[in-house]
Design a protein around this motif. Structure first.
Motif, PDB file in Angstrom:
ATOM      1  N   ILE A  62       0.831  -0.916  -0.345  1.00 57.43           N
ATOM      2  CA  ILE A  62      -0.093  -0.012   0.214  1.00 57.43           C
ATOM      3  C   ILE A  62       0.614   1.440   0.462  1.00 57.43           C
ATOM      4  CG2 ILE A  62      -1.550   1.293   1.399  1.00 57.43           C
ATOM      5  CD1 ILE A  62      -2.620  -1.575   2.421  1.00 57.43           C
ATOM      6  N   SER A  63       1.730   1.257   0.921  1.00 58.39           N
ATOM      7  CA  SER A  63       2.352   2.563   0.988  1.00 58.39           C
ATOM      8  C   SER A  63       3.557   3.322   0.152  1.00 58.39           C
ATOM      9  CB  SER A  63       2.932   2.495   2.642  1.00 58.39           C
ATOM     10  OG  SER A  63       2.292   2.011   3.231  1.00 58.39           O
ATOM     11  N   PRO A  64       3.246   4.113  -0.326  1.00 62.14           N
ATOM     12  CA  PRO A  64       3.977   4.766  -1.603  1.00 62.14           C
ATOM     13  C   PRO A  64       5.297   4.803  -0.732  1.00 62.14           C
ATOM     14  CG  PRO A  64       3.499   6.983  -0.834  1.00 62.14           C
ATOM     15  CD  PRO A  64       2.478   5.787   0.180  1.00 62.14           C
ATOM     16  N   ARG A  65       6.912   5.107  -1.644  1.00 61.58           N
ATOM     17  CA  ARG A  65       7.835   4.988  -0.675  1.00 61.58           C
ATOM     18  C   ARG A  65       8.239   6.484  -0.413  1.00 61.58           C
ATOM     19  NH1 ARG A  65      13.087   3.083  -3.281  1.00 61.58           N
ATOM     20  NH2 ARG A  65      14.750   5.041  -2.799  1.00 61.58           N
ATOM     21  N   ASN A  66       8.914   5.873   1.029  1.00 54.73           N
ATOM     22  CA  ASN A  66       9.934   7.186   1.639  1.00 54.73           C
ATOM     23  C   ASN A  66       8.384   7.273   2.426  1.00 54.73           C
ATOM     24  OD1 ASN A  66      12.214   7.280   0.742  1.00 54.73           O
ATOM     25  ND2 ASN A  66      11.691   9.191  -0.559  1.00 54.73           N
ATOM     26  N   SER A  67       7.454   6.470   2.952  1.00 62.10           N
ATOM     27  CA  SER A  67       6.700   7.004   4.450  1.00 62.10           C
ATOM     28  C   SER A  67       7.092   5.957   5.468  1.00 62.10           C
ATOM     29  CB  SER A  67       4.829   5.909   3.377  1.00 62.10           C
ATOM     30  OG  SER A  67       5.041   6.540   2.022  1.00 62.10           O
ATOM     31  N   ALA A  68       6.906   6.219   6.354  1.00 57.76           N
ATOM     32  CA  ALA A  68       7.046   6.314   7.238  1.00 57.76           C
ATOM     33  C   ALA A  68       5.835   5.362   8.306  1.00 57.76           C
ATOM     34  CB  ALA A  68       7.315   7.290   8.853  1.00 57.76           C
ATOM     35  N   ILE A  69       6.059   4.094   8.615  1.00 55.78           N
ATOM     36  CA  ILE A  69       5.205   2.920   9.133  1.00 55.78           C
ATOM     37  C   ILE A  69       4.962   2.942  10.591  1.00 55.78           C
ATOM     38  CG2 ILE A  69       5.148  -0.144   8.624  1.00 55.78           C
ATOM     39  CD1 ILE A  69       5.083   1.697   5.980  1.00 55.78           C
ATOM     40  N   GLY A  70       4.213   2.093  11.412  1.00 55.75           N
ATOM     41  CA  GLY A  70       3.246   2.345  12.248  1.00 55.75           C
ATOM     42  C   GLY A  70       2.090   2.952  12.588  1.00 55.75           C
ATOM     43  N   CYS A  71       1.347   2.007  13.275  1.00 56.71           N
ATOM     44  CA  CYS A  71       0.467   3.603  13.877  1.00 56.71           C
ATOM     45  C   CYS A  71      -0.633   3.276  15.108  1.00 56.71           C
ATOM     46  CB  CYS A  71      -1.378   2.122  13.160  1.00 56.71           C
ATOM     47  SG  CYS A  71      -1.417   2.421  11.375  1.00 56.71           S
ATOM     48  N   ASP A  72       0.101   1.734  15.743  1.00 64.15           N
ATOM     49  CA  ASP A  72      -0.536   2.979  17.629  1.00 64.15           C
ATOM     50  C   ASP A  72       0.784   2.600  18.055  1.00 64.15           C
ATOM     51  OD1 ASP A  72      -2.908   0.899  16.608  1.00 64.15           O
ATOM     52  OD2 ASP A  72      -2.710  -0.973  17.560  1.00 64.15           O
ATOM     53  N   TYR A  73       1.269   2.984  19.291  1.00 63.10           N
ATOM     54  CA  TYR A  73       2.288   3.363  20.297  1.00 63.10           C
ATOM     55  C   TYR A  73       1.627   3.838  21.318  1.00 63.10           C
ATOM     56  CZ  TYR A  73       0.285   8.240  20.082  1.00 63.10           C
ATOM     57  OH  TYR A  73      -0.403   8.968  20.275  1.00 63.10           O
ATOM     58  N   ALA A  74       2.426   3.348  22.238  1.00 58.90           N
ATOM     59  CA  ALA A  74       2.589   4.892  23.523  1.00 58.90           C
ATOM     60  C   ALA A  74       3.870   4.736  23.917  1.00 58.90           C
ATOM     61  CB  ALA A  74       2.270   3.047  24.804  1.00 58.90           C
ATOM     62  N   GLY A  75       3.338   5.919  24.949  1.00 58.52           N
ATOM     63  CA  GLY A  75       4.905   6.298  25.541  1.00 58.52           C
ATOM     64  C   GLY A  75       4.879   7.754  26.479  1.00 58.52           C
ATOM     65  N   GLU A  76       5.698   8.524  26.196  1.00 56.74           N
ATOM     66  CA  GLU A  76       5.663   9.836  27.001  1.00 56.74           C
ATOM     67  C   GLU A  76       5.739  10.914  26.144  1.00 56.74           C
ATOM     68  OE1 GLU A  76       9.117   9.364  29.585  1.00 56.74           O
ATOM     69  OE2 GLU A  76       8.603   7.909  30.657  1.00 56.74           O
ATOM     70  N   LEU A 102       1.605   6.892   5.174  1.00 60.78           N
ATOM     71  CA  LEU A 102       1.252   7.514   4.174  1.00 60.78           C
ATOM     72  C   LEU A 102       2.236   8.966   4.122  1.00 60.78           C
ATOM     73  CD1 LEU A 102      -0.765   7.605   1.476  1.00 60.78           C
ATOM     74  CD2 LEU A 102      -2.389   9.295   3.047  1.00 60.78           C
ATOM     75  N   TYR A 103       2.424   9.040   4.878  1.00 69.13           N
ATOM     76  CA  TYR A 103       3.223  10.095   5.034  1.00 69.13           C
ATOM     77  C   TYR A 103       4.784  10.095   5.602  1.00 69.13           C
ATOM     78  CZ  TYR A 103      -1.553  11.618   5.537  1.00 69.13           C
ATOM     79  OH  TYR A 103      -2.822  12.407   4.859  1.00 69.13           O
ATOM     80  N   PRO A 104       5.535  10.884   5.251  1.00 69.79           N
ATOM     81  CA  PRO A 104       7.234  10.894   5.300  1.00 69.79           C
ATOM     82  C   PRO A 104       7.565  10.761   6.535  1.00 69.79           C
ATOM     83  CG  PRO A 104       6.807  12.895   4.094  1.00 69.79           C
ATOM     84  CD  PRO A 104       5.790  12.175   4.158  1.00 69.79           C
ATOM     85  N   ASP A 105       6.985  11.700   7.580  1.00 68.47           N
ATOM     86  CA  ASP A 105       6.989  12.319   8.630  1.00 68.47           C
ATOM     87  C   ASP A 105       5.900  11.504  10.236  1.00 68.47           C
ATOM     88  OD1 ASP A 105       4.669  13.280   8.060  1.00 68.47           O
ATOM     89  OD2 ASP A 105       6.145  15.954   8.744  1.00 68.47           O
ATOM     90  N   ILE A 106       5.094  10.870   9.610  1.00 71.44           N
ATOM     91  CA  ILE A 106       4.235   9.834  10.331  1.00 71.44           C
ATOM     92  C   ILE A 106       4.068   8.625  10.780  1.00 71.44           C
ATOM     93  CG2 ILE A 106       1.535  10.498  11.031  1.00 71.44           C
ATOM     94  CD1 ILE A 106       0.871  12.509   9.546  1.00 71.44           C
ATOM     95  N   GLY A 107       4.423   8.309  11.702  1.00 72.66           N
ATOM     96  CA  GLY A 107       4.661   6.337  11.465  1.00 72.66           C
ATOM     97  C   GLY A 107       5.307   6.094  13.221  1.00 72.66           C
ATOM     98  N   SER A 108       4.431   4.858  13.647  1.00 72.20           N
ATOM     99  CA  SER A 108       4.673   4.785  15.218  1.00 72.20           C
ATOM    100  C   SER A 108       6.054   4.244  15.479  1.00 72.20           C
ATOM    101  CB  SER A 108       3.421   4.543  15.800  1.00 72.20           C
ATOM    102  OG  SER A 108       3.147   2.982  15.099  1.00 72.20           O
ATOM    103  N   PHE A 109       6.322   3.373  14.010  1.00 68.81           N
ATOM    104  CA  PHE A 109       7.525   2.324  14.526  1.00 68.81           C
ATOM    105  C   PHE A 109       8.790   3.280  14.319  1.00 68.81           C
ATOM    106  CE2 PHE A 109       5.130  -0.710  12.200  1.00 68.81           C
ATOM    107  CZ  PHE A 109       4.687  -1.555  13.936  1.00 68.81           C
ATOM    108  N   ALA A 110       9.430   4.315  15.269  1.00 64.83           N
ATOM    109  CA  ALA A 110      10.001   5.753  14.965  1.00 64.83           C
ATOM    110  C   ALA A 110      10.216   5.650  16.529  1.00 64.83           C
ATOM    111  CB  ALA A 110      10.037   6.801  14.525  1.00 64.83           C
TER     112      ALA A 110
END
Length: 357
Positions: A62-76, A102-110
């Motif tokens: 699905i994702s275009p090249r250079n997209s950040a991956i990951g949806c669910d997160y928890a943190g501080e 979908l976006y280069p700067d939005i993804g939780s696997f980071a």
């Protein structure tokens, strides 16, 4: 910061989709800038992520090249936009989900993720961040599905389970993560819940509140459900593949089936299918597999529903809305890739894979 980023061009993704399996590795860990935030956003230092099937589908197809991956997160909370300062402060424990893939700067696997301040919830002290990350895509999907089925948020928020409503809802694939959250939320709203599951998940669905569970693998279950519950008008299809939506439509006397994948139009009169795409909550028009895939409009009402849900989640009884069974894995990006391989093979059912950094 480090983040998992896609690197596959559209023709390769289309070919992978055509053959039904990924051709090579579609993402890798890259060094990328820490996201900058707007006044309404919050920057989160990621401490745990939960894995969803959409994550490997993003990478593979699905994702275009250079997209950040990951949806669910928890943190501080690490940084707060000025419009979110009344709700958040640095150091708060926070959880939710983002439109990864979908976006280069939005993804939780980071190492850091930026999130909308009104689409996240404050994790109570008695819950671990690993548990909290499971209330992302599955819980929000369940909540929005019930809203699409005209179940009022106020009934869920305040709890009508003691008022003895005679209304019944069907939840197909009740042992799934979305199904388990939907069962609990529907029970809290006062509904009788009839679920389908594989026999190995019967006890699991009942532990989370299902009043009756039937085997989805046999068509005889349709007649059994209709005989025992002849007036069902609401159904949630948490599987949305093969004949699952048709199964739901056959059970209903009339009414609506909410599906998580587009199932076209039902063959049964007086029954409608409503396709839910969770990412509409973020208030941005978007297209999947551009320029080929469907376009989804901005839907402010969807955002309002999830904003209210997350705004109250911390105060809801944790006994009333429990996380699904969780498999906690200590690690980092390697463990994320390993977990996605597990999901890609159809394994890991009956549990939610969570990576704690």
């Amino acid at each position: 910061m480090k983040a998992i980023i896609t690197h596959r061009y559209l023709p390769r993704r289309i070919l992978s989709l055509a053959v039904g399996s990924p051709l090579g590795q579609g993402a890798q860990v890259n060094e990328v800038p820490i996201p900058s935030i707007t006044d309404s956003e919050v920057l989160v230092k990621v401490c745990a992520v939960a894995l969803n099937p959409i994550d490997f589908k993003d990478i593979d197809f699905i994702s275009p090249r250079n997209s950040a991956i990951g949806c669910d997160y928890a943190g501080e909370v690490f940084r707060v936009g000025k419009n979110s300062e009344q709700r958040w402060k640095i150091g708060d424990k926070i959880a939710g989900f983002v439109h990864g893939g979908l976006y280069p700067d939005i993804g939780s696997f980071a190492e850091y993720v930026k999130v909308d301040g009104d689409l996240a919830w404050k994790v109570p002290d008695e819950m671990t961040l690993g548990e909290a990350t499971t209330y992302g895509v599955p819980a929000a999907t369940a909540m929005l599905s019930l809203a699409y089925l005209d179940i009022p948020w106020v009934d869920i928020e305040h709890g009508c389970s003691g008022q003895g409503t005679q209304s019944t809802i069907l939840i197909y694939s009740g042992g799934s993560n979305v199904g388990l959250f939907a069962i609990q939320l529907a029970k809290r709203a006062g509904y009788n819940v009839v679920a389908t599951a594989s026999p190995r998940s019967f006890d699991l669905a009942k532990r989370y509140g299902a009043d009756a569970v039937y085997d989805y693998r046999t068509s005889a279950s349709i007649g059994e459900i209709k005989k025992a519950y002849p007036n069902i008008t609401k159904a949630l299809d948490c599987f949305s593949e093969g004949s699952s939506a048709a199964f739901c439509a056959d059970v209903l006397r009339e009414g609506k089936v909410v599906t998580l994948l587009d199932q076209g139009k039902p063959k049964k009169a007086n029954v409608t299918y409503t396709f839910l795409m969770l990412y509409t909550v973020f208030g941005r028009k978007f297209q999947l597999m551009a320029p080929l895939g469907p376009v989804f409009p901005v839907m402010p009402a969807d955002r309002e529903i999830i904003s209210k849900f997350y705004g109250s989640l911390s105060t809801l009884s944790l006994d009333a809305v429990r996380p699904p069974p969780v498999t906690m894995i200590k690690g980092g990006f390697k463990e994320i890739f390993d977990g996605l391989k597990t999901l890609r093979k159809g394994e890991g059912r009956g549990t939610k894979l969570v990576i704690e950094f």
